[in-house]
Design a protein around this motif. Structure first.
Motif, mmCIF file in Angstrom:
data_model
loop_
_atom_site.group_PDB
_atom_site.id
_atom_site.type_symbol
_atom_site.label_atom_id
_atom_site.label_comp_id
_atom_site.label_asym_id
_atom_site.label_seq_id
_atom_site.Cartn_x
_atom_site.Cartn_y
_atom_site.Cartn_z
ATOM 1 N N ALA A 53 38.134 44.898 29.396
ATOM 2 C CA ALA A 53 38.517 45.147 28.001
ATOM 3 C C ALA A 53 39.547 46.261 27.896
ATOM 4 C CB ALA A 53 37.274 45.491 27.174
ATOM 5 N N GLN A 54 39.486 47.234 28.818
ATOM 6 C CA GLN A 54 40.435 48.344 28.806
ATOM 7 C C GLN A 54 41.658 48.074 29.681
ATOM 8 O OE1 GLN A 54 38.449 52.350 29.145
ATOM 9 N NE2 GLN A 54 36.616 51.083 29.428
ATOM 10 N N LYS A 55 41.725 46.870 30.253
ATOM 11 C CA LYS A 55 42.836 46.470 31.124
ATOM 12 C C LYS A 55 42.995 47.424 32.306
ATOM 13 C CE LYS A 55 45.422 44.161 27.429
ATOM 14 N NZ LYS A 55 46.711 44.053 26.698
ATOM 15 N N ILE A 56 41.871 47.716 32.947
ATOM 16 C CA ILE A 56 41.845 48.598 34.115
ATOM 17 C C ILE A 56 41.619 47.756 35.364
ATOM 18 C CG2 ILE A 56 40.628 50.488 35.267
ATOM 19 C CD1 ILE A 56 39.873 51.540 32.523
ATOM 20 N N SER A 57 42.496 47.895 36.336
ATOM 21 C CA SER A 57 42.346 47.197 37.613
ATOM 22 C C SER A 57 41.436 48.001 38.532
ATOM 23 C CB SER A 57 43.708 47.003 38.282
ATOM 24 O OG SER A 57 44.534 46.157 37.523
ATOM 25 N N GLY A 58 40.799 47.323 39.474
ATOM 26 C CA GLY A 58 39.914 47.993 40.423
ATOM 27 C C GLY A 58 40.097 47.468 41.835
ATOM 28 N N ASP A 59 39.916 48.345 42.813
ATOM 29 C CA ASP A 59 40.014 47.999 44.231
ATOM 30 C C ASP A 59 38.774 48.495 44.945
ATOM 31 O OD1 ASP A 59 42.750 46.931 44.210
ATOM 32 O OD2 ASP A 59 43.327 48.997 43.752
ATOM 33 N N VAL A 60 38.203 47.641 45.788
ATOM 34 C CA VAL A 60 36.967 47.974 46.487
ATOM 35 C C VAL A 60 37.092 47.563 47.949
ATOM 36 C CG1 VAL A 60 34.469 47.614 46.613
ATOM 37 C CG2 VAL A 60 35.621 47.611 44.383
ATOM 38 N N ASP A 61 36.595 48.433 48.837
ATOM 39 C CA ASP A 61 36.423 48.096 50.247
ATOM 40 C C ASP A 61 34.941 48.037 50.557
ATOM 41 O OD1 ASP A 61 39.071 47.959 50.767
ATOM 42 O OD2 ASP A 61 39.181 49.722 52.064
ATOM 43 N N LEU A 62 34.531 46.978 51.244
ATOM 44 C CA LEU A 62 33.175 46.855 51.744
ATOM 45 C C LEU A 62 33.181 46.905 53.262
ATOM 46 C CD1 LEU A 62 31.673 43.944 49.588
ATOM 47 C CD2 LEU A 62 31.709 46.396 49.081
ATOM 48 N N ASN A 63 32.091 47.411 53.816
ATOM 49 C CA ASN A 63 31.870 47.362 55.256
ATOM 50 C C ASN A 63 30.630 46.506 55.465
ATOM 51 O OD1 ASN A 63 30.431 48.597 57.825
ATOM 52 N ND2 ASN A 63 32.624 48.998 58.022
ATOM 53 N N CYS A 64 30.775 45.381 56.180
ATOM 54 C CA CYS A 64 29.720 44.371 56.250
ATOM 55 C C CYS A 64 29.459 43.928 57.687
ATOM 56 C CB CYS A 64 30.109 43.129 55.433
ATOM 57 S SG CYS A 64 30.563 43.437 53.716
ATOM 58 N N THR A 65 28.383 43.185 57.854
ATOM 59 C CA THR A 65 28.126 42.415 59.063
ATOM 60 C C THR A 65 27.972 40.955 58.627
ATOM 61 O OG1 THR A 65 25.741 42.759 58.908
ATOM 62 C CG2 THR A 65 26.991 44.338 60.223
#
Length: 449
Positions: A53-65
């Protein structure tokens, strides 16, 4: 030759690239191949409502198996930008949509090994780095590792991680991984980087610098005839004794470059017996048809490579790749020196000689002098002024100025621009070490009776 030497010849294909937001340390990461990824509609459904709604982009890094079925498991958020808006939880939910192959490209099992997965949630108008142009097959032919020519491997690949600035130019590229290892594909991918140009990362409608993971894949070429004949070693970012000045580069801005703000060119040249460039050909030109390739070639006589006297006979066995970045001379020069390549620095002996006497008398064994200087056409530091010293009053600033006079950097950046006229702030740390006591003189030989 004091430069990185890469053996050359080749063919390659490029795949898509991805942003790199953060990296987990401590253990070597696996590099899985994906059988299934979250779809765009999955990302849209998981997008945190308040952020959207606020037009905010997001970036996420995950560490997985991965489990035995290739499902992602044990995922942890290693980076979330911005935090507190739900992007981390959204990415963890999306990880259930992904599937990886249980073996990597080397045939090693993925199960139980940790790897990274990045997700981006893009607001309208925002975007991640993407290809603006890719090298042609003919251009890529120049970097296939010689060590792999006799038995070209299937689906060889390398991934490099680079900073992508606001103009889409790359800098500080490093090899992330390569398959197969120890055959030169990582170095080959680095050799290609001067040819790349990307659309920059857009956040809030504005370009921002970021880091991107760029894969280069040599797929389908194992059955193609490999080049034969003598191979020249490719030199990247050699030590220059002479380069074009900033004024010369600005003056070379093409008359046909109307509407362009920047231009990018990569030349591949031979070396003559004086270390000069000869027989330069244009490897890459962005944009085309604006005269940037011709401008770069007109500047090539101004380059000279440093070499030892005993290397004169072997200069013809090298080729040199020279990158150029042209900027509209009508625009202000806002460049900054971020990672100079030093060609001359202070030796420990020189630092000891420059250590301020006032500090020695005061019993102070360490100090800091910060100076602001200007780079000249030779890459040397001039017009240095003291910015800061610690502790004050013990001449560490003056010592830093004397030290700076003895230092020099490569006057042409590895990204393709002259550095003369640019300011640099240089902190110099001094540490005093007592000279080791001289050994006692040897006893004179006994006289014979």
């Amino acid at each position: 030759m004091r430069a990185a030497l890469l053996t050359a010849l080749a063919v390659a294909a490029l795949t898509g690239l991805a942003p790199t937001h953060g990296r987990a340390a401590d253990e070597p990461l696996a590099h899985p191949s994906y059988m299934q990824r979250a779809k765009s509609e999955d990302v849209a459904a998981a997008y945190p409502k308040a952020a959207f709604a606020q037009k905010i982009s997001g970036d996420v890094d995950l560490n997985c198996t991965a489990d035995a079925g290739g499902r992602l498991s044990g995922c942890k958020v290693t980076k979330e930008e911005p935090a507190g808006l739900g992007f981390g939880d959204a990415a963890l939910g999306l990880s259930a949509k992904d599937r990886v192959k249980v073996k990597d490209d080397n045939g090693a099992a993925i199960i139980g090994r940790r790897f990274e997965r990045s997700y981006s949630f893009l607001a309208p108008g925002d975007s991640n780095p993407d290809w603006l142009t890719k090298p042609s097959a003919g251009q890529l032919m120049g970097v296939f590792p010689v060590a792999a020519r006799d038995r070209p491997p299937a689906n060889a690949r390398a991934t490099i991680v680079c900073k992508v600035n606001e103009e889409g130019f790359l800098r500080d590229c490093k090899v992330d991984h390569q398959t197969p290892e120890n055959m030169g594909f990582g170095a080959a991918a680095l050799a290609l980087s001067p040819l790349f140009r990307l659309k920059p990362k857009i956040r809030g409608g504005k370009p921002v610098e970021t880091e991107a993971t760029i894969p280069v894949v040599w797929a389908g070429f194992e059955n193609m005839p490999m080049p034969s004949g003598p191979v020249k070693s490719l030199v990247l970012d050699p030590p220059w004794t002479s380069t074009p000045s900033t004024a010369q580069v600005r003056a070379a801005w093409p008359a046909d470059a109307k509407g362009a703000v920047t231009g990018q060119v990569a030349l591949r040249c031979n070396l003559n017996k004086t270390g000069g460039l000869t027989f330069c050909s244009v490897l890459s030109e962005i944009p085309t048809g604006k005269g940037f390739g011709k401008a770069a070639r007109s500047l090539s006589p101004n380059f000279r490579v440093a070499f030892a006297p005993d290397q004169v006979k072997t200069l013809s066995s090298y080729t040199v790749d020279v990158p150029f970045r042209f900027r509209d001379p009508a625009s202000p020069d806002t460049r900054k020196i971020t990672a100079p390549k030093w060609t001359r620095t202070m030796t420990p002996e020189g630092m000891a000689l420059a250590y301020p006497r006032a500090a020695i008398k005061a019993g102070v064994k360490t100090g800091l002098g910060v100076v602001g200087c200007v780079v000249d056409i030779r890459g040397e530091l001039t017009d240095c002024q003291v910015r800061h010293e610690d502790p004050v009053g013990l001449d560490f600033g003056a010592a830093a100025i004397e030290a700076a006079k003895l230092m020099a950097m490569n006057p042409w950046s590895k990204e393709g621009e002259p550095l003369d006229g640019l300011p640099i702030v240089l902190p110099i740390r001094f540490n005093w070490q007592e000279a080791a006591a001289a050994p006692p003189p040897a006893a004179p030989p006994a006289k014979k009776p």
